[in-house]
Design an enzyme around this catalytic site. Structure first.
Site, PDB file in Angstrom:
ATOM      1  N   ARG A  79       0.885  -1.184   0.000  1.00 36.06           N
ATOM      2  CA  ARG A  79       0.000   0.000   0.000  1.00 36.06           C
ATOM      3  C   ARG A  79       0.910   1.218   0.000  1.00 36.06           C
ATOM      4  O   ARG A  79       1.686   1.440   0.929  1.00 36.06           O
ATOM      5  CB  ARG A  79      -0.905  -0.003   1.232  1.00 36.06           C
ATOM      6  CG  ARG A  79      -1.606   1.323   1.423  1.00 36.06           C
ATOM      7  CD  ARG A  79      -2.703   1.297   2.459  1.00 36.06           C
ATOM      8  NE  ARG A  79      -3.887   0.645   1.949  1.00 36.06           N
ATOM      9  CZ  ARG A  79      -5.129   0.868   2.393  1.00 36.06           C
ATOM     10  NH1 ARG A  79      -5.334   1.743   3.359  1.00 36.06           N
ATOM     11  NH2 ARG A  79      -6.160   0.243   1.880  1.00 36.06           N
ATOM     12  N   HIS A 110      -7.229   0.549  -6.677  1.00 29.56           N
ATOM     13  CA  HIS A 110      -7.534  -0.219  -5.462  1.00 29.56           C
ATOM     14  C   HIS A 110      -8.222  -1.521  -5.907  1.00 29.56           C
ATOM     15  O   HIS A 110      -9.411  -1.746  -5.638  1.00 29.56           O
ATOM     16  CB  HIS A 110      -8.438   0.603  -4.536  1.00 29.56           C
ATOM     17  CG  HIS A 110      -8.424   0.137  -3.112  1.00 29.56           C
ATOM     18  ND1 HIS A 110      -7.701  -0.943  -2.674  1.00 29.56           N
ATOM     19  CD2 HIS A 110      -9.072   0.618  -2.013  1.00 29.56           C
ATOM     20  CE1 HIS A 110      -7.889  -1.104  -1.382  1.00 29.56           C
ATOM     21  NE2 HIS A 110      -8.718  -0.178  -0.952  1.00 29.56           N
ATOM     22  N   GLN A 142     -10.176  -3.916  -3.381  1.00 26.61           N
ATOM     23  CA  GLN A 142     -11.470  -3.391  -2.961  1.00 26.61           C
ATOM     24  C   GLN A 142     -12.523  -3.648  -4.034  1.00 26.61           C
ATOM     25  O   GLN A 142     -13.659  -4.040  -3.736  1.00 26.61           O
ATOM     26  CB  GLN A 142     -11.363  -1.891  -2.684  1.00 26.61           C
ATOM     27  CG  GLN A 142     -12.681  -1.264  -2.263  1.00 26.61           C
ATOM     28  CD  GLN A 142     -13.179  -1.762  -0.923  1.00 26.61           C
ATOM     29  OE1 GLN A 142     -12.487  -1.644   0.073  1.00 26.61           O
ATOM     30  NE2 GLN A 142     -14.386  -2.321  -0.886  1.00 26.61           N
ATOM     31  N   ASP A 199     -17.129   7.359  -2.530  1.00 27.18           N
ATOM     32  CA  ASP A 199     -15.898   7.176  -1.748  1.00 27.18           C
ATOM     33  C   ASP A 199     -15.595   8.512  -1.062  1.00 27.18           C
ATOM     34  O   ASP A 199     -16.138   9.559  -1.456  1.00 27.18           O
ATOM     35  CB  ASP A 199     -14.751   6.770  -2.693  1.00 27.18           C
ATOM     36  CG  ASP A 199     -13.476   6.394  -1.955  1.00 27.18           C
ATOM     37  OD1 ASP A 199     -13.532   6.147  -0.731  1.00 27.18           O
ATOM     38  OD2 ASP A 199     -12.408   6.344  -2.614  1.00 27.18           O
ATOM     39  N   CYS A 259     -16.580   1.839   0.112  1.00 22.55           N
ATOM     40  CA  CYS A 259     -15.447   1.003   0.522  1.00 22.55           C
ATOM     41  C   CYS A 259     -15.024   1.274   1.962  1.00 22.55           C
ATOM     42  O   CYS A 259     -14.323   0.462   2.545  1.00 22.55           O
ATOM     43  CB  CYS A 259     -14.286   1.204  -0.438  1.00 22.55           C
ATOM     44  SG  CYS A 259     -13.546   2.845  -0.394  1.00 22.55           S
ATOM     45  N   ARG A 286     -13.953  -8.201   1.531  1.00 25.72           N
ATOM     46  CA  ARG A 286     -12.516  -7.961   1.356  1.00 25.72           C
ATOM     47  C   ARG A 286     -11.747  -9.223   1.731  1.00 25.72           C
ATOM     48  O   ARG A 286     -10.808  -9.635   1.051  1.00 25.72           O
ATOM     49  CB  ARG A 286     -12.027  -6.792   2.243  1.00 25.72           C
ATOM     50  CG  ARG A 286     -12.531  -5.421   1.885  1.00 25.72           C
ATOM     51  CD  ARG A 286     -12.048  -4.959   0.533  1.00 25.72           C
ATOM     52  NE  ARG A 286     -10.587  -4.936   0.432  1.00 25.72           N
ATOM     53  CZ  ARG A 286      -9.819  -3.913   0.822  1.00 25.72           C
ATOM     54  NH1 ARG A 286     -10.344  -2.822   1.333  1.00 25.72           N
ATOM     55  NH2 ARG A 286      -8.504  -3.968   0.673  1.00 25.72           N
TER      56      ARG A 286
HETATM   57  N1   CP Z   1     -11.366   0.370   2.017  1.00 24.41           N
HETATM   58  C1   CP Z   1     -10.116   0.299   2.518  1.00 24.41           C
HETATM   59  O1   CP Z   1      -9.151   0.057   1.786  1.00 24.41           O
HETATM   60  O2   CP Z   1     -10.038   0.453   3.856  1.00 24.41           O
HETATM   61  P1   CP Z   1      -8.678   0.652   4.678  1.00 24.41           P
HETATM   62  O3   CP Z   1      -8.059   1.948   4.205  1.00 24.41           O
HETATM   63  O4   CP Z   1      -9.126   0.720   6.120  1.00 24.41           O
HETATM   64  O5   CP Z   1      -7.774  -0.503   4.413  1.00 24.41           O
END
Ligand code: CP
Length: 311
Positions: free
Chosen positions: A102, A129, A132, A223, A263, A291
């Site tokens: 990430r 992403h 997700q 989002d 998300c 997820r």
């Molecule tokens: N939706 C998502 O990726 O959540 P986090 O940032 O908590 O991992």
């Protein structure tokens, strides 16, 4: 499939195969059927941004699959002191069986993949992403028992989630309608992909009108207006995104039985009203749960030798 960096790299068949496997793993988990498919395997997790869902679901997922996960931040790694990602990739490939990253720049994930010799999974970059969106597609397919022909409306920032939703939904055969404020459009590569899909018959449109995106939508998705690393712009963004809240007025434009996805984390009163979030909480938290199952399917696809999907 060697890596899972962005949905632009995946075929429709690969996406559907991961969704089918995710359904199976979810069934097995619910029925206490052990699936220690990754016994003895280790996953490195390089996180340069905070996370609740991605971190916990990958760690729990690896544990359920019989493997182990190592959570590593910049403070833990020499990357934080300037060690090259190319060298980090080659070193970590000698210890581990896969890496989730990430980070901010998509190129960092791509470089990790280019220099390492183990599967790399994108746990969120500014561009994409994909994990997700696999969970989103899984949840939508569970709800409607199909994906093809459904309309997905997205209202909000044309950032990583929007980029991946456009690609994932179009590849899955859905119609896609996007509304962003001016200046917040999706990435040009994603728009070029959507344009190409249009020439092949896909339905895609983009505007600055949330009502257009919501019109007759089967699924409405939004989002957060302010992503990680954009906190300094939060006030400007609140002004720029005025009128883009998913609320009862906007839902009135959708199909009567519209599904809402988010998300998370959600900022009630900004991109989504408190009432809409609570009324659609079952759908949204199912998306969150998925997820876990979708990512386990990605891990198994990339890191196991072979796993038979039951018919
Ligand atoms: N939706 C998502 O990726 O959540 P986090 O940032 O908590 O991992």
């Amino acid at each position: 499939m060697k890596h899972f960096l962005k949905l632009l790299d995946c075929s429709k068949d690969e996406i559907v195969a991961i969704l089918d496997l995710a359904d199976q793993l979810k069934y097995e988990k619910k029925h206490n059927i052990a699936h220690r498919i990754l016994e003895g395997k280790s996953l490195g997790m390089i996180f340069q941004k905070p996370s609740t869902r991605t971190r916990i679901s990958f760690e729990a997922g690896m544990y359920q699959l019989g493997g182990q996960a190592m959570f590593l931040t910049n403070r833990d790694l020499q990357i934080g002191r300037g060690e090259m990602i190319q060298d980090t990739a080659r070193v970590m490939s000698r210890y581990l069986d896969g890496i989730v990253i990430r980070t901010y720049d998509q190129q960092e994930a791509e470089t990790l993949a280019n220099y390492g010799s183990i599967p790399i999974i994108n746990g969120l970059t500014n561009f994409a992403h994909p994990c997700q969106v696999m969970a989103d597609l899984m949840t939508i397919r569970e709800h409607f028992a199909q994906l093809e022909g459904l309309k997905m409306g997205f209202v909000g920032d044309g950032f990583n989630m929007c980029n991946s939703l456009i690609v994932g939904c179009l590849k899955a055969g859905m119609d896609v309608s996007v509304a962003t404020p001016a200046g917040y459009e999706p990435h040009p590569d994603v728009l070029a992909f959507a344009k190409q899909m249009q020439t092949e018959g896909a339905k895609f449109d983009i505007s600055n009108d949330p009502r257009k995106a919501a019109e007759h939508a089967d699924v409405l998705i939004t989002d957060a207006w302010t992503g990680m690393g954009q906190e300094d712009e939060a006030e400007k963004r609140r002004q720029d995104f005025a009128g883009f809240t998913v609320n009862h007025d906007l839902l009135a434009c959708c199909k009567e039985d519209v599904m809402v996805q988010h998300c998370l984390p959600a900022y009630r009163g900004e991109e989504i009203s408190d009432e809409v979030l609570e009324e659609h909480a079952d759908e949204i938290f199912e998306e969150s749960e998925n997820r876990l199952h979708a990512q386990k399917a990605v891990l198994v696809t990339l890191m196991s030798e072979k796993y038979e999907i039951l018919g």
